[in-house]
Design a protein around this motif. Structure first.
Motif, PDB file in Angstrom:
ATOM      1  N   LEU A 263       0.823  -1.216   0.000  1.00  0.00           N
ATOM      2  CA  LEU A 263       0.000   0.000   0.000  1.00  0.00           C
ATOM      3  C   LEU A 263       0.857   1.265   0.000  1.00  0.00           C
ATOM      4  O   LEU A 263       0.480   2.275  -0.594  1.00  0.00           O
ATOM      5  N   LEU A 264       2.014   1.213   0.654  1.00  0.00           N
ATOM      6  CA  LEU A 264       2.880   2.406   0.669  1.00  0.00           C
ATOM      7  C   LEU A 264       3.280   2.803  -0.749  1.00  0.00           C
ATOM      8  O   LEU A 264       3.315   3.991  -1.087  1.00  0.00           O
ATOM      9  N   GLU A 265       3.549   1.821  -1.591  1.00  0.00           N
ATOM     10  CA  GLU A 265       3.903   2.137  -2.987  1.00  0.00           C
ATOM     11  C   GLU A 265       2.679   2.522  -3.806  1.00  0.00           C
ATOM     12  O   GLU A 265       2.771   3.302  -4.742  1.00  0.00           O
ATOM     13  N   LYS A 266       1.522   1.987  -3.421  1.00  0.00           N
ATOM     14  CA  LYS A 266       0.293   2.360  -4.142  1.00  0.00           C
ATOM     15  C   LYS A 266      -0.133   3.787  -3.787  1.00  0.00           C
ATOM     16  O   LYS A 266      -0.618   4.527  -4.649  1.00  0.00           O
ATOM     17  N   VAL A 267       0.014   4.151  -2.510  1.00  0.00           N
ATOM     18  CA  VAL A 267      -0.353   5.519  -2.106  1.00  0.00           C
ATOM     19  C   VAL A 267       0.520   6.534  -2.839  1.00  0.00           C
ATOM     20  O   VAL A 267       0.051   7.608  -3.217  1.00  0.00           O
ATOM     21  N   ALA A 268       1.778   6.168  -3.055  1.00  0.00           N
ATOM     22  CA  ALA A 268       2.717   7.107  -3.688  1.00  0.00           C
ATOM     23  C   ALA A 268       2.253   7.532  -5.084  1.00  0.00           C
ATOM     24  O   ALA A 268       2.563   8.632  -5.525  1.00  0.00           O
ATOM     25  N   ILE A 269       1.510   6.661  -5.771  1.00  0.00           N
ATOM     26  CA  ILE A 269       1.040   7.043  -7.110  1.00  0.00           C
ATOM     27  C   ILE A 269      -0.469   7.332  -7.128  1.00  0.00           C
ATOM     28  O   ILE A 269      -1.026   7.687  -8.162  1.00  0.00           O
ATOM     29  N   PHE A 270      -1.100   7.184  -5.960  1.00  0.00           N
ATOM     30  CA  PHE A 270      -2.568   7.248  -5.920  1.00  0.00           C
ATOM     31  C   PHE A 270      -3.133   8.573  -6.436  1.00  0.00           C
ATOM     32  O   PHE A 270      -4.110   8.610  -7.177  1.00  0.00           O
ATOM     33  N   TYR A 271      -2.513   9.689  -6.051  1.00  0.00           N
ATOM     34  CA  TYR A 271      -3.127  10.982  -6.374  1.00  0.00           C
ATOM     35  C   TYR A 271      -2.971  11.339  -7.859  1.00  0.00           C
ATOM     36  O   TYR A 271      -3.833  12.015  -8.425  1.00  0.00           O
ATOM     37  N   ASP A 272      -1.898  10.839  -8.494  1.00  0.00           N
ATOM     38  CA  ASP A 272      -1.800  10.970  -9.956  1.00  0.00           C
ATOM     39  C   ASP A 272      -2.852  10.088 -10.620  1.00  0.00           C
ATOM     40  O   ASP A 272      -3.483  10.482 -11.605  1.00  0.00           O
ATOM     41  N   GLU A 273      -3.036   8.900 -10.061  1.00  0.00           N
ATOM     42  CA  GLU A 273      -4.058   7.997 -10.607  1.00  0.00           C
ATOM     43  C   GLU A 273      -5.456   8.599 -10.478  1.00  0.00           C
ATOM     44  O   GLU A 273      -6.293   8.445 -11.365  1.00  0.00           O
ATOM     45  N   LEU A 274      -5.658   9.291  -9.359  1.00  0.00           N
ATOM     46  CA  LEU A 274      -6.969   9.903  -9.125  1.00  0.00           C
ATOM     47  C   LEU A 274      -7.277  10.934 -10.217  1.00  0.00           C
ATOM     48  O   LEU A 274      -8.399  11.012 -10.716  1.00  0.00           O
ATOM     49  N   GLU A 275      -6.262  11.717 -10.587  1.00  0.00           N
ATOM     50  CA  GLU A 275      -6.455  12.690 -11.672  1.00  0.00           C
ATOM     51  C   GLU A 275      -6.833  11.987 -12.959  1.00  0.00           C
ATOM     52  O   GLU A 275      -7.689  12.462 -13.713  1.00  0.00           O
ATOM     53  N   ALA A 276      -6.179  10.864 -13.216  1.00  0.00           N
ATOM     54  CA  ALA A 276      -6.485  10.105 -14.430  1.00  0.00           C
ATOM     55  C   ALA A 276      -7.924   9.584 -14.382  1.00  0.00           C
ATOM     56  O   ALA A 276      -8.641   9.603 -15.382  1.00  0.00           O
ATOM     57  N   ARG A 277      -8.359   9.129 -13.220  1.00  0.00           N
ATOM     58  CA  ARG A 277      -9.751   8.676 -13.077  1.00  0.00           C
ATOM     59  C   ARG A 277     -10.712   9.820 -13.400  1.00  0.00           C
ATOM     60  O   ARG A 277     -11.728   9.638 -14.068  1.00  0.00           O
ATOM     61  N   HIS A 278     -10.386  11.008 -12.905  1.00  0.00           N
ATOM     62  CA  HIS A 278     -11.250  12.169 -13.163  1.00  0.00           C
ATOM     63  C   HIS A 278     -11.288  12.519 -14.651  1.00  0.00           C
ATOM     64  O   HIS A 278     -12.334  12.901 -15.174  1.00  0.00           O
ATOM     65  N   ARG A 279     -10.144  12.374 -15.326  1.00  0.00           N
ATOM     66  CA  ARG A 279     -10.121  12.655 -16.781  1.00  0.00           C
ATOM     67  C   ARG A 279     -11.073  11.716 -17.526  1.00  0.00           C
ATOM     68  O   ARG A 279     -11.825  12.142 -18.400  1.00  0.00           O
ATOM     69  N   ILE A 280     -11.048  10.439 -17.153  1.00  0.00           N
ATOM     70  CA  ILE A 280     -11.933   9.471 -17.810  1.00  0.00           C
ATOM     71  C   ILE A 280     -13.397   9.790 -17.476  1.00  0.00           C
ATOM     72  O   ILE A 280     -14.262   9.779 -18.353  1.00  0.00           O
ATOM     73  N   ALA A 281     -13.637  10.112 -16.203  1.00  0.00           N
ATOM     74  CA  ALA A 281     -15.018  10.409 -15.785  1.00  0.00           C
ATOM     75  C   ALA A 281     -15.570  11.613 -16.544  1.00  0.00           C
ATOM     76  O   ALA A 281     -16.749  11.641 -16.907  1.00  0.00           O
TER      77      ALA A 281
END
Ligand SMILES: *Cc1c(COP(=O)(O)O)cnc(C)c1O
Length: 390
Positions: A263-281
């Motif tokens: 999870l520590l490595e997943k959190v590190a990229i989570f907020y960039d991933e969140l932006e990508a989710r918003h772009r798709i949405a």
């Protein structure tokens, strides 16, 4: 050959295979760092309560603004633990939406309370605050149960109406819990999930927006130090701070150190991933609003987009066409909880019309940060073609 299949063939070479959730693409990005983290756990050997657990808890406190994060075994225990802290009895009513995953109701019953099902808002799919008020009044009139907890669910990642829920709870001397199992990364009025209700349970099940490589979860306590202490005790068999004497009934609710390492490595990229989710949405919202009813969000809310869900006419037929054209979809949920065998004893008279309707209409589309914009447009093309055909 039908139109959808033609479209699929035409685009196949360009869009490739579309996954509903693509954990493999994500793993490619973080693989080396995860391997290092896992090897570190093998080296220090503290498989339970290793340093990665503390690091994860501190990281999540910083990221969400919750004062206390208690890493635990899964998202269901993340709700059970703080509910056990309230010493619920069967006379205590815990209000939950009828349209959610079964874990919300299981948590209430396992912790000793009585679930009272509340209908949802047809646009947000989250707990209807007007129906909640009606049901609280009903419970008070009937006099058999005492209203204790409102446990809202942030369905598909979209925060429930906490501004109103917190006001109702204050007026009724109740406590608000957030089942944020699907909403890590969601926001309301600029505040992150974890900070929207006094207590939040979240899940790191692999398929959730922030997922481990196995079961894991966390209880987030906004500011109540005493509540956090009790949760820590319950997570560790109800022991005292030295973990010797049992001072209350508890569970084995610990998170594996390996999961914290991942999870520590997943959190590190989570907020960039969140932006990508918003772009798709944003693409989905723009292109699907004329053929479907995308989930709406309460004023000031931003979904974490654990899932992207629409309500659509002829849902099952559209779904089949989309599947044939290479667009995988899922239905969360086909049945509201009050109609399930395990919970039918708690079904309200007259049912929950909006929950029942949603169960027949909802469809979740592929949503993950590794979808390209081209794929999102292809999915929209397929949905349009599918709607025309049915
Ligand atoms: C996934 C989920 C849970 C349970 O989480 P687990 O980690 O699977 O125990 C609880 N509530 C909701 C709404 C969920 O989607």
């Amino acid at each position: 050959m039908n139109g959808v299949s033609n479209l699929a063939l035409e685009r196949e070479s360009r869009v490739g295979n579309i996954a509903f959730i693509d954990l493999k693409a994500q793993q490619k990005v973080i693989r080396e760092r995860v391997e290092k983290r896992l090897l570190a756990v093998l080296d220090h050997g503290r498989y339970i309560a290793g340093p990665e657990i503390d690091e994860l808890e501190e990281t999540l406190e910083q990221k969400t603004g919750a004062k206390h994060v208690i890493a635990c075994s899964n998202g269901t225990d993340a709700l059970i633990i703080p509910m056990m802290a309230l010493n619920l009895t069967r006379e205590d009513a815990v209000f939950i939406p009828g349209f959610t995953y079964n874990a919300t109701a299981n948590a209430v019953l396992i912790a000793g309370g009585t679930p009272v099902f509340v209908d949802i808002d047809p646009d947000t799919f989250n707990m209807s605050t007007t129906d909640l008020i009606t049901r609280i009044e009903e419970v008070k009139l009937e006099g058999r149960l005492k209203p204790r907890v409102i446990c809202a669910v942030d369905l598909f990642g979209s925060p429930a109406d906490y501004n109103v829920l917190n006001r109702i709870a204050e007026a009724e001397d109740m406590l608000v819990f957030a089942d944020g199992a699907q909403s890590f990364g969601g926001k309301l009025d600029g505040q992150w999930v974890g900070n929207l209700a006094p207590v939040t349970g979240t899940s790191f099940f692999p398929g959730k927006a922030l997922g481990a490589y196995g079961d894991a979860g966390a209880t987030l306590v906004r500011d109540d130090d005493e509540m956090a202490k009790i949760c820590e005790s319950i997570r560790w068999h109800g022991t005292d701070e030295q973990r010797r004497e049992s001072v209350r009934v508890g569970i084995n609710g610990r998170m594996s150190t390996f999961m914290a390492a991942v999870l520590l490595e997943k959190v590190a990229i989570f907020y960039d991933e969140l932006e990508a989710r918003h772009r798709i949405a944003r693409i989905y919202n723009e292109r699907l609003s004329d053929i479907a009813r995308p989930q709406q969000h309460v004023d000031g809310a931003e979904s974490g987009y654990g899932y992207y869900t629409i309500a659509i006419d002829n849902r099952d037929a559209v779904r089949e066409k989309a599947g044939e054209a290479g667009v995988p979809t899922a239905i969360y949920y086909m049945q509201p909880l009050h109609q399930m065998k395990a919970f039918e004893a708690y079904a309200p008279e007259g049912g929950l019309p909006n929950c029942e309707k949603a169960a027949g209409d909802v469809l979740s589309l592929p949503m993950h940060p590794y979808l390209t914009e081209e794929q999102a447009h292809f999915i929209c093309d397929v949905m349009h073609a599918a709607v025309k055909e049915v």
